[in-house]
Write an enzyme that holds these catalytic residues in place. Structure first.
Site, mmCIF file in Angstrom:
data_model
loop_
_atom_site.group_PDB
_atom_site.id
_atom_site.type_symbol
_atom_site.label_atom_id
_atom_site.label_comp_id
_atom_site.label_asym_id
_atom_site.label_seq_id
_atom_site.Cartn_x
_atom_site.Cartn_y
_atom_site.Cartn_z
ATOM 1 N N THR A 62 -60.183 33.965 -38.269
ATOM 2 C CA THR A 62 -59.354 33.260 -39.250
ATOM 3 C C THR A 62 -59.819 33.696 -40.633
ATOM 4 O O THR A 62 -60.944 33.400 -41.040
ATOM 5 C CB THR A 62 -59.509 31.740 -39.093
ATOM 6 O OG1 THR A 62 -59.178 31.410 -37.747
ATOM 7 C CG2 THR A 62 -58.616 30.984 -40.058
ATOM 8 N N ARG A 109 -58.273 26.975 -28.033
ATOM 9 C CA ARG A 109 -59.133 25.825 -28.325
ATOM 10 C C ARG A 109 -60.413 25.918 -27.521
ATOM 11 O O ARG A 109 -60.400 26.422 -26.393
ATOM 12 C CB ARG A 109 -58.443 24.510 -27.909
ATOM 13 C CG ARG A 109 -57.307 24.094 -28.779
ATOM 14 C CD ARG A 109 -56.448 23.081 -28.051
ATOM 15 N NE ARG A 109 -55.937 23.639 -26.795
ATOM 16 C CZ ARG A 109 -55.302 22.951 -25.866
ATOM 17 N NH1 ARG A 109 -55.105 21.665 -26.012
ATOM 18 N NH2 ARG A 109 -54.857 23.540 -24.772
ATOM 19 N N GLU A 110 -61.481 25.422 -28.084
ATOM 20 C CA GLU A 110 -62.722 25.355 -27.320
ATOM 21 C C GLU A 110 -62.524 24.372 -26.170
ATOM 22 O O GLU A 110 -61.787 23.398 -26.295
ATOM 23 C CB GLU A 110 -63.871 24.874 -28.209
ATOM 24 C CG GLU A 110 -64.203 25.877 -29.280
ATOM 25 C CD GLU A 110 -65.438 25.499 -30.089
ATOM 26 O OE1 GLU A 110 -66.222 24.661 -29.639
ATOM 27 O OE2 GLU A 110 -65.585 26.061 -31.183
ATOM 28 N N LYS A 148 -51.801 31.125 -39.335
ATOM 29 C CA LYS A 148 -52.989 30.524 -38.714
ATOM 30 C C LYS A 148 -53.483 29.314 -39.517
ATOM 31 O O LYS A 148 -53.737 28.242 -38.977
ATOM 32 C CB LYS A 148 -54.085 31.590 -38.606
ATOM 33 C CG LYS A 148 -55.421 31.071 -38.176
ATOM 34 C CD LYS A 148 -55.427 30.598 -36.731
ATOM 35 C CE LYS A 148 -56.744 29.893 -36.412
ATOM 36 N NZ LYS A 148 -56.903 29.556 -35.039
ATOM 37 N N ASN A 179 -53.378 25.264 -38.271
ATOM 38 C CA ASN A 179 -54.547 24.382 -38.166
ATOM 39 C C ASN A 179 -54.441 23.215 -39.145
ATOM 40 O O ASN A 179 -54.793 22.085 -38.814
ATOM 41 C CB ASN A 179 -55.838 25.177 -38.423
ATOM 42 C CG ASN A 179 -56.381 25.786 -37.124
ATOM 43 O OD1 ASN A 179 -55.754 25.678 -36.081
ATOM 44 N ND2 ASN A 179 -57.532 26.416 -37.199
ATOM 45 N N LEU A 225 -52.019 13.261 -31.607
ATOM 46 C CA LEU A 225 -51.795 11.937 -32.182
ATOM 47 C C LEU A 225 -52.791 10.940 -31.604
ATOM 48 O O LEU A 225 -52.493 9.754 -31.468
ATOM 49 C CB LEU A 225 -50.360 11.478 -31.910
ATOM 50 C CG LEU A 225 -49.255 12.193 -32.691
ATOM 51 C CD1 LEU A 225 -47.880 11.697 -32.271
ATOM 52 C CD2 LEU A 225 -49.434 12.011 -34.201
ATOM 53 N N ALA A 273 -55.764 8.792 -32.202
ATOM 54 C CA ALA A 273 -56.583 8.256 -33.298
ATOM 55 C C ALA A 273 -58.030 8.167 -32.844
ATOM 56 O O ALA A 273 -58.316 8.068 -31.660
ATOM 57 C CB ALA A 273 -56.064 6.873 -33.684
ATOM 58 N N CYS A 282 -63.419 24.712 -36.740
ATOM 59 C CA CYS A 282 -62.144 25.246 -37.233
ATOM 60 C C CYS A 282 -61.454 24.333 -38.247
ATOM 61 O O CYS A 282 -61.297 24.711 -39.408
ATOM 62 C CB CYS A 282 -61.218 25.516 -36.067
ATOM 63 S SG CYS A 282 -61.986 26.585 -34.846
ATOM 64 N N ARG A 326 -70.925 21.892 -34.020
ATOM 65 C CA ARG A 326 -70.598 22.199 -35.405
ATOM 66 C C ARG A 326 -69.679 21.131 -35.995
ATOM 67 O O ARG A 326 -68.630 20.839 -35.447
ATOM 68 C CB ARG A 326 -69.963 23.597 -35.509
ATOM 69 C CG ARG A 326 -71.008 24.688 -35.401
ATOM 70 C CD ARG A 326 -70.387 26.048 -35.417
ATOM 71 N NE ARG A 326 -69.649 26.323 -34.191
ATOM 72 C CZ ARG A 326 -68.975 27.447 -33.969
ATOM 73 N NH1 ARG A 326 -68.916 28.365 -34.899
ATOM 74 N NH2 ARG A 326 -68.344 27.632 -32.820
#
Ligand code: UGA
Length: 444
Positions: A122, A155-156, A205, A209, A251, A253, A261, A330
């Site tokens: 990215t 995605r991880e 990208k 995100n 969505l 919460a 990222c 992270r």
């Protein structure tokens, strides 16, 4: 079969290398970190990612996947050269491109024949052009090459699955031939292919995100309002999600987004806008709302105690990683939360199925415990930070009996408030204003 070199064996690089090898290509994965490469040669994974080791073992055995620290060796046959090195945040939130620059320089020194250099990392809008300039300046004799942007959206935690089944492939280049070749390379993935110019691809990208992060902050804002008004955000999100213009995803919460990222990319996009004299208010609100989630979680937990203090309380954290199925710590919300709890004078314990080793170095004052039951012993409260599957069906009675006080703050809404109340817990979720009871019986 195509000859591919992937530079950088971080999350994106290692998965890209493994998956392209699995599709039948000959792939050399290159990294300047000797330990990482040595470990990979010996079958040791640099990250925890479901299914990754199997794919790597299979393709190493078949001779389609090799690892090296040498650019000479990596580029010997490669026609497609992927740059997948890290782009961490710089001091002001800008993306730090030193690894991209050094990869570009190294590539320019050893590339022997025409090739296509594909940016997977990215990178700020304009980086593709900048990489072209670096190569031309660093080695004016470099053979013909073209730089193409092909951002990764995996995605991880579900990286292999996401790589192999992408929603779309974005290819950015004004060189029609290069764009066509990169598109062809991705044909086996059977995804829609968007061909555009370099800068637009790079922007797709960031915009993607940032939009997903915005959805999360949006629902978190709604969660706050739900709490005040006695509504349940999980059902609000469910009810909204059936509208195909809104969609049911992202969505959930909770205590906000983390990872390598969203925090970095929203910040970098805002930085890019500001550099051009804009005031990206929405992006700043997305970040502010997200930062507040972590403080809010600690404040909410505090308010659950009759004496409204965390001093001297023993708090057990269920989950540490920024999301399930990864050991990645992270920018995990759990780090901020644990530090805030410690600052308030609490004693903090934690259990995570995979991330404890990684977390121990970051949170030296938090006691890691080998299972949730042992962790709960004598605890005054538990806090759910990560929605690991194995937390869904814990023996909650056993947990309650082990605790000194049966308080649970569920930062990911994995438990049912009614059931938790029935089990004798004092329970709070996120955005569940009714909390399993009528608003007048107990306000949130
Ligand atoms: C994210 C994007 O989803 C990928 O498409 C992208 O390729 C990747 O960033 C990247 O740029 O490399 P990732 O960070 O691995 O992937 O994880 P996500 O599943 O997107 O979750 C990010 C964070 O948002 C997590 O902390 C998660 O707990 C949080 N989240 C997600 C919520 O709080 N609510 C949701 O509804 C969804």
């Amino acid at each position: 079969m195509k000859n591919i070199c992937v530079v950088g064996v971080g999350y994106v690089g290692i998965v890209t290398a493994a998956c392209f090898a699995d599709l039948g290509n000959s792939v050399v994965a290159l990294d300047v970190n000797e330990k990482k490469i040595e470990d990979l040669k010996n079958g040791k994974m640099p990250i925890y990612e479901p299914g990754l080791k199997e794919v790597i073992d299979r393709n190493m055995e078949a001779g389609r996947l090799r690892f090296t620290t040498s650019y000479e060796e990596g580029l010997k046959k490669a026609y497609f050269i992927f740059i997948a090195v890290g782009t961490p945040s710089g001091v002001d939130g800008e993306a730090d491109l030193q690894y991209v620059a050094s990869a570009a320089r190294s590539i320019s020194e050893v590339m022997k024949k025409d090739s296509i250099i594909i940016n997977k990392s990215t990178v700020p809008v304009g980086t593709g052009d900048w990489v072209t300039d670096i190569i031309n300046e660093h080695n004016p004799e470099a053979p013909g090459f073209s730089v193409v942007s092909c951002p990764e959206f995996l995605r991880e935690g579900s990286a292999i699955q996401d790589f192999m089944n992408p929603h779309r492939i974005v290819v950015g280049s004004l060189d029609e031939d290069a764009a066509d070749k990169v598109a062809q390379l991705h044909l086996p993935l059977r995804a829609p292919i968007v061909v555009t110019d370099l800068r637009t691809a790079e922007m797709i990208k960031y915009a993607s995100n940032a939009f997903l992060a915005t959805k999360i902050s949006f629902i978190n804002e709604i969660a706050n309002i739900c709490e005040d008004l006695g509504a349940d955000v999980t059902e609000v999100a469910n009810g909204m999600g059936f509208d195909s213009r809104i969609g049911p995803y992202f969505l959930r919460a909770g205590i906000g987004y983390g990872g390598s990222c969203f925090p970095k990319d929203v910040k970098a996009l805002a930085y890019m806008a500001e550099e051009k004299g804009r005031h990206p208010q929405l992006l700043h609100s997305v970040m502010d709302i997200n930062t507040d989630r972590r403080r809010m979680a600690v404040e909410k937990l505090k308010s659950m105690f009759d004496d409204n203090t965390l001093t001297g309380k023993k708090i057990g954290l269920l989950g540490l990683s920024f999301k399930p199925n990864t050991d990645d710590m992270r920018d995990a919300p759990a780090i901020t939360i644990a530090n805030l709890l410690l600052k308030e004078g609490a004693q903090v314990l934690a259990y995570d199925p995979i991330a404890m080793e990684e977390a121990a170095g970051i949170l030296p004052s938090v006691k890691m415990v080998e299972n949730p039951y042992k962790m709960s012993e004598g605890c005054d409260a538990l806090m759910v930070n990560t929605e690991w599957n194995e937390f869904q069906q814990l023996d909650l009675e056993r947990i309650r009996e082990a605790m000194r006080q049966p308080l649970v703050f569920d930062g990911r809404n994995i438990y049912d408030p009614n059931q938790m109340n029935e089990l004798g817990f004092k329970y709070r979720g996120v955005g569940r204003g009714y909390n399993g009871r009528k608003i007048n019986e107990e306000s949130a």
